[in-house]
Design an enzyme around this catalytic site. Structure first.
Site, PDB file in Angstrom:
ATOM      1  CG  ASP A  78      -0.161  -0.292   2.509  1.00 31.04           C
ATOM      2  OD1 ASP A  78       1.029   0.091   2.584  1.00 31.04           O
ATOM      3  OD2 ASP A  78      -0.745  -0.886   3.432  1.00 31.04           O
ATOM      4  CG  HIS A 411      -1.832  -7.650  -1.763  1.00 29.96           C
ATOM      5  ND1 HIS A 411      -3.170  -7.827  -2.065  1.00 29.96           N
ATOM      6  CD2 HIS A 411      -1.783  -6.554  -0.962  1.00 29.96           C
ATOM      7  CE1 HIS A 411      -3.882  -6.894  -1.471  1.00 29.96           C
ATOM      8  NE2 HIS A 411      -3.062  -6.093  -0.798  1.00 29.96           N
ATOM      9  CG  ASP A 463       1.699 -16.425  -7.163  1.00 32.56           C
ATOM     10  OD1 ASP A 463       1.500 -15.306  -6.643  1.00 32.56           O
ATOM     11  OD2 ASP A 463       2.384 -16.588  -8.189  1.00 32.56           O
ATOM     12  CD  GLU A 472       0.394  -6.064   1.967  1.00 33.72           C
ATOM     13  OE1 GLU A 472       0.354  -4.828   1.800  1.00 33.72           O
ATOM     14  OE2 GLU A 472      -0.399  -6.682   2.700  1.00 33.72           O
TER      15      GLU A 472
END
Length: 613
Positions: A78, A411, A463, A472
């Site tokens: 993020d 991710h 995955d 992530e």
């Protein structure tokens, strides 16, 4: 026929042994790890940025609050800049660089190591705007997670959150103090003035953390569901320990001894080392003080610290009378479901370091289930690194971009979407989910060096981009790998890896004030004094110019860049940012020196030699 079969058997055995010996190239893995930190950079990127699919981002961070918070690192997949894990990340980067300076230098990676650290420390010093103020976070996890967009396209709120005496955060301020103190040690051989500046901030932050006590996520509520702090006692001990190592001042050693029982340093026996639990790191660092014979009047308490360090090490190697670290069937240390690899990488690094400390002291580890040689700790550390790189039931490297098989649905927003240099139009918040997040194809940008969360307790790994617990990556998982891979590569002494570019520290062009062999002078920097005017901290920088050659120097001209304040002791020339010796000093004789000073807020200026006779 029998001879032929025997020869084939011998050949296969030899081939298998050679394959095992050359199975993992830790040098390559190290280089890719540094690439991950470049991919996580926020702010204005450097011209020599190697991750070419990334662009500038977050250039207005802090502007709503009237403070410059541009820079630093994005936490994971993020775009929030969380202070606590980021500070732990920098501490671990610095620790690896300190312990394995020789190995990192031999691998020509010191430039990348120091820049990885400095990208964090420059930001931390910006965020420490007053002695008792630390800007602790930029961005809100809830609003950030609502969108799937590139950092360069961010539309989510970039609100900044701070700690002060009315809103304390001893855990975050303490960890930031530890990061700056450890970084001061790492930088000291290359840039003594920068090292002093780091140490000044570290001391102030430790004082702030200790004097105004409280949990940071009680002050910054929106951090609680993402990085909940279990306490701040370990962070205060951690910071004091690093400050002792950086300064050798008895005050800090006395602090960890006087507070050993009260803060749990000699009471907590742990099987985890992480951004939220520093006890094992404190205990191992203080064990080194004891084993080097520097305990003095504090020896008895330091022995208690070492007993807890031994508990952690024995638990990892499964020799702790049943109270051991859980291992998956494939041999991976398993602590938690979300991003478990961060615990494995941190423990592996810690055991590699403890193995070195014990070896240097010619000591062994006495576990409940038997005596352990330091080599066995190192072997466990290596087993975790090898599992990460592919020696596991899935034969998969969990370090992205390393080996023939690695996760491709990571991710990570920037990795999962076309680069701004290929897709020039902005990708909207919802469009990112619809077009890129849900696509079946692998990520268009390989996030080299990212250590993903990894498999579950049964070595199972899916995955999938939506499987964020496993796919992530985080800063905290990757940071310990720098020291670990450096140690392993230094021990193996094998490398067939040829990187495209090497780091540019500690050359004159990128490390201010470092002389090279062709320069006849040396610049010695120090901070003479510091003071605050409002919210701005000013520093009086003192610079000694010393003639280190065997010949007299005349017509010396120096360039001074990033100078924002006043300067005394040199004469300006007609050329911009160029200065010369004062009129009364026409010749700088061999071994002689002169001094100039300047005053400004923020980091030091960059000084270099332009010309001389």
């Amino acid at each position: 026929m029998r001879s032929l079969s025997f020869c084939i058997f011998i050949f296969l055995v030899a081939f298998k042994a050679a394959a095992v010996a050359a199975e993992y190239n830790y040098d390559e893995a190290l280089d890719k790890t540094f690439l991950f930190f470049e991919a996580q950079r926020s702010g204005k990127l450097q011209e020599n940025q190697r991750v070419k699919w990334r662009g500038d981002s977050g250039l207005k961070d802090g502007s709503l609050q009237g403070v410059d918070l541009v820079g630093g690192y994005y936490d994971a997949g993020d775009h929030v800049k969380f202070g606590l894990p980021a500070a732990f990340t920098v501490t671990m980067l610095a620790w690896g660089t300190i312990e394995y300076r020789k190995e990192i230098t031999e691998l020509n990676q010191m430039g990348h190591a120091l820049w990885a650290i400095r990208w964090g420390t420059d930001y931390f010093m910006k965020a420490h705007t007053q002695p008792n103020v630390l800007w602790a976070q930029v961005g809100d996890g809830d609003s950030d997670h609502y969108c799937w967009e590139r950092a360069e396209d961010m539309t989510t709120p970039r609100e900044a959150f701070k700690l002060d005496q009315y809103h304390p955060g001893s855990d975050l301020a303490g960890e930031t103090a530890a990061a700056l103190a450890a970084s001061a040690i790492a930088f000291k051989p290359y840039n003594s003035s920068y090292s002093e500046l780091l140490l000044l901030h570290a001391k102030q932050l430790f004082s702030f953390a200790d004097r105004f006590r409280g949990l940071y996520d009680d002050s910054i509520k929106c951090a609680k569901q993402f990085y909940t702090s279990s306490g701040y006692s370990d962070d205060l001990l951690w910071a004091a320990t690093w400050l002792y190592r950086a300064t050798n001042e008895e005050y800090y050693l006395k602090y960890v001894v006087d507070n050993a029982e009260y803060m749990g340093g000699t009471g907590w026996a742990v099987k985890e080392f992480s951004w939220d639990n520093k006890y094992a790191g404190v205990q191992i660092l203080l064990s080194k003080v004891l084993m080097k014979g520097r305990g003095g009047a504090y020896t008895a308490t330091l022995k208690q610290y070492k007993a807890k360090a031994d508990y952690f090490a024995c638990a990892c190697v499964q020799k702790n009378a049943g109270y051991n670290v859980h291992l998956t069937p494939g041999g991976l240390m398993y602590v938690r479901e979300w991003n478990n690899m961060q615990y494995a990488s941190a423990a592996a690094f810690l055991l590699a370091v403890y193995s070195d400390y014990l070896s240097a002291a010619n000591a062994k580890l006495n576990c409940p289930d038997g005596q352990i040689q330091p080599q066995q700790l190192f072997d466990f550390a290596k087993s975790q690194a090898d599992y990460i790189l592919g020696k596991n039931p899935n034969s998969m490297s969990y370090l992205v971009g390393y080996g023939p098989k690695y996760p491709v649905h990571v991710h990570h927003r920037g990795s999962s979407m076309a680069s701004v240099y290929n897709l020039h139009s902005p990708v909207g918040c919802v469009q990112g989910f619809e077009t890129w997040y849900r696509r079946n194809e692998g990520n268009p940008n390989v996030l080299h060096g990212a250590l993903v969360g990894g498999p579950d307790q049964n070595d199972k790994f899916i995955d999938d981009r939506s499987n964020y617990e496993q796919t992530e990556p985080t800063l905290t998982a990757c940071a310990p790998l720098v020291g670990l891979f450096s140690k392993l590569q230094g021990s193996s002494k094998t490398s067939g890896y040829h990187r495209k570019e090497s780091g540019n520290y500690p050359k004159e062009s990128t490390v201010p004030h470092q002389t090279t062999l062709k320069n006849p002078v040396e610049f010695l920097h120090s901070i003479a004094s510091t003071w605050n005017v409002g919210e701005t901290t000013y520093y009086k920088h003192k610079v000694i110019i010393k003639n280190t050659s065997q010949k007299p120097i005349t017509d010396l001209k120096v360039a001074i860049e990033n100078l924002s304040g006043s300067l005394w002791g040199l004469s300006p020339t007609s050329e911009n940012r160029t200065y010369q010796l004062p009129p009364w000093l026409k010749v700088l004789k061999p071994g002689s020196q002169c001094t100039f000073v300047y005053v400004q807020g923020g980091p030091q200026a960059k000084v270099s030699v332009l010309s001389y006779n």
